[in-house]
Design an enzyme around this catalytic site. Structure first.
Site, PDB file in Angstrom:
ATOM      1  N   HIS A 191      74.560  44.566  35.379  1.00  0.00           N
ATOM      2  CA  HIS A 191      73.780  45.578  34.630  1.00  0.00           C
ATOM      3  C   HIS A 191      72.700  46.252  35.460  1.00  0.00           C
ATOM      4  O   HIS A 191      72.021  47.153  34.976  1.00  0.00           O
ATOM      5  CB  HIS A 191      73.188  44.972  33.356  1.00  0.00           C
ATOM      6  CG  HIS A 191      72.105  43.975  33.566  1.00  0.00           C
ATOM      7  ND1 HIS A 191      70.782  44.272  33.375  1.00  0.00           N
ATOM      8  CD2 HIS A 191      72.132  42.671  33.936  1.00  0.00           C
ATOM      9  CE1 HIS A 191      70.047  43.193  33.610  1.00  0.00           C
ATOM     10  NE2 HIS A 191      70.857  42.202  33.955  1.00  0.00           N
ATOM     11  N   CYS A 312      60.991  40.712  33.121  1.00  0.00           N
ATOM     12  CA  CYS A 312      61.273  39.364  32.627  1.00  0.00           C
ATOM     13  C   CYS A 312      59.990  38.671  32.193  1.00  0.00           C
ATOM     14  O   CYS A 312      60.011  37.753  31.402  1.00  0.00           O
ATOM     15  CB  CYS A 312      61.950  38.524  33.701  1.00  0.00           C
ATOM     16  SG  CYS A 312      63.237  39.429  34.533  1.00  0.00           S
TER      17      CYS A 312
END
Ligand code: PMP
Length: 368
Positions: A191, A312
């Site tokens: 991705h 993240c």
């Protein structure tokens, strides 16, 4: 086009792809990738491990994808590619394959956290490099491009300090040339280069990794679990497209980056992070006297997607361990944002972004 999860829930307006500057977090799936994946949700739904025709068709598509990805990253043989659910799994698998491991202080949390949990050595930084391990270890892990600050390292140079070298190449694949010479393991996710989420790979050179997911004979017994055929096919197509378009995209993002930096010259009290050798795809900048998160929110309102630090860890208010390792002063660390470019950004959107960025910074400083 984008179905509401619940009509009662507030849905923010989505930025156009050209105004999406968070391509290090994830990229939009290329339409050509989607088109080639679709048949594998429909008639081509077979299990790649079945021996009937339906399974064999899926198997052939999986093996073609393996060849395409091997060719993109320059693996000698497609059998060196092991399909996984993404770089997090690949990183965990390779770290769990060894007993003595050292990792750089700049690694993504999917290397850093397992290293801490497993009691491995985290090397001490010296500016943008780090001290080499005191004793020879079995495995040394050094990423090729940092996801927060874009710094490029040469993992192959670590050969002399460890029996095996692992490199997290997630932010390099399809963007800058990858050289596997001297690298024994490499992790990646589809991705990040216009493929689907939840699929990735672990490259292995001289020796295979230990099995992490036990309970199936798939992938030569190195990873149990039914293969994600549509995802793997998508990653294969994305690999082909990336190989063909890498140079054009590289030149494109270089231009956008330099336009944006030029436009920011009129701003005061800001700095660029990551040093001189950085990927043109990632721009980390810190503005004094503001909070990175506030800037992200203001730009979101103006229709742009950027990130504060690493996506993240963007829910955490702690300064990232990467900025921490670099001993970035808190007043700078707090005002850090990451702008990450991609092939769908345009010159016009980069100019608009620099305008909005300047205004937002001025406003936020005025309010403080
Ligand atoms: N390594 C790096 C350098 C990354 O940027 C990321 C994604 N942010 C990962 C690993 C993890 O990838 P995934 O979430 O797809 O497993």
């Amino acid at each position: 086009m984008f179905p509401a999860l619940s009509s009662r829930r507030w849905q923010p307006a989505l930025p156009a792809k050209s105004r999406y500057f968070d391509n290090a977090a994830t990229t939009p799936v290329d339409e050509r990738v989607v088109r080639e994946m679709l048949p594998f949700f429909e008639d081509g739904f077979g299990n790649a491990n079945s021996i009937h025709g339906s399974g064999q068709r899926a198997r052939a598509a999986v093996e073609l994808a393996r060849e395409r990805l091997a060719s993109l990253i320059g693996a000698e043989d497609p059998s060196q590619i092991l399909f996984t659910s993404g770089a997090t799994e690949s990183n965990n698998q390779v770290l769990r394959s060894f007993h003595t491991v050292a990792v750089s202080p700049f690694e993504h949390s999917s290397v850093w956290e397992p290293a801490k949990t497993l009691g491995f050595e985290i090397l001490e930084n010296q500016g943008l490099t780090f001290k080499t391990p005191g004793k020879t270890v079995q495995l040394l892990s050094l990423m090729s491009v940092n996801n927060e600050i874009g710094t490029i390292w040469q993992p192959a140079q670590m050969e002399r300090y460890a029996e095996f070298v692992h490199s997290d190449i997630t932010q390099a694949v399809g963007k800058i040339p990858v050289d596997l010479e001297g690298i024994d393991f490499a992790s990646l996710s589809a991705h990040k280069f216009y493929g689907p989420k939840g699929v990735g790979a672990l490259y292995h050179g001289r020796v295979p990794p230990q099995t992490l997911l036990i309970g199936g004979e798939q992938e030569n017994g190195l990873r149990g679990g039914t293969l994600n055929v549509p995802g793997i096919v998508g990653m294969g197509v994305a690999s082909d497209i990336a190989a063909q378009e890498m140079c054009v995209n590289h030149a494109h993002v270089l231009e956008l980056r330099s336009v944006l930096l030029d436009e920011l010259r009129s701003c005061t009290d800001w700095q660029q992070n990551g040093g001189d050798r950085v990927s043109p795809y990632i721009l980390s900048i810190s503005f004094l006297g503001i909070e990175g998160e506030s800037l992200v929110v203001d730009l979101d309102r103006a229709g742009f997607a950027i990130s504060s630090g690493a996506a993240c860890s963007s829910h955490s208010t702690e300064p990232s361990h990467v900025l921490g390792a670099l001993n970035t002063e808190e007043k700078w660390a707090r005002g850090t944002v990451r702008i990450s470019f991609g092939k769908y950004n345009t010159l016009e959107s980069a100019l608009d972004l620099s305008d909005s960025l300047r205004h937002a910074v001025e406003n936020l400083r005025r309010m403080n």
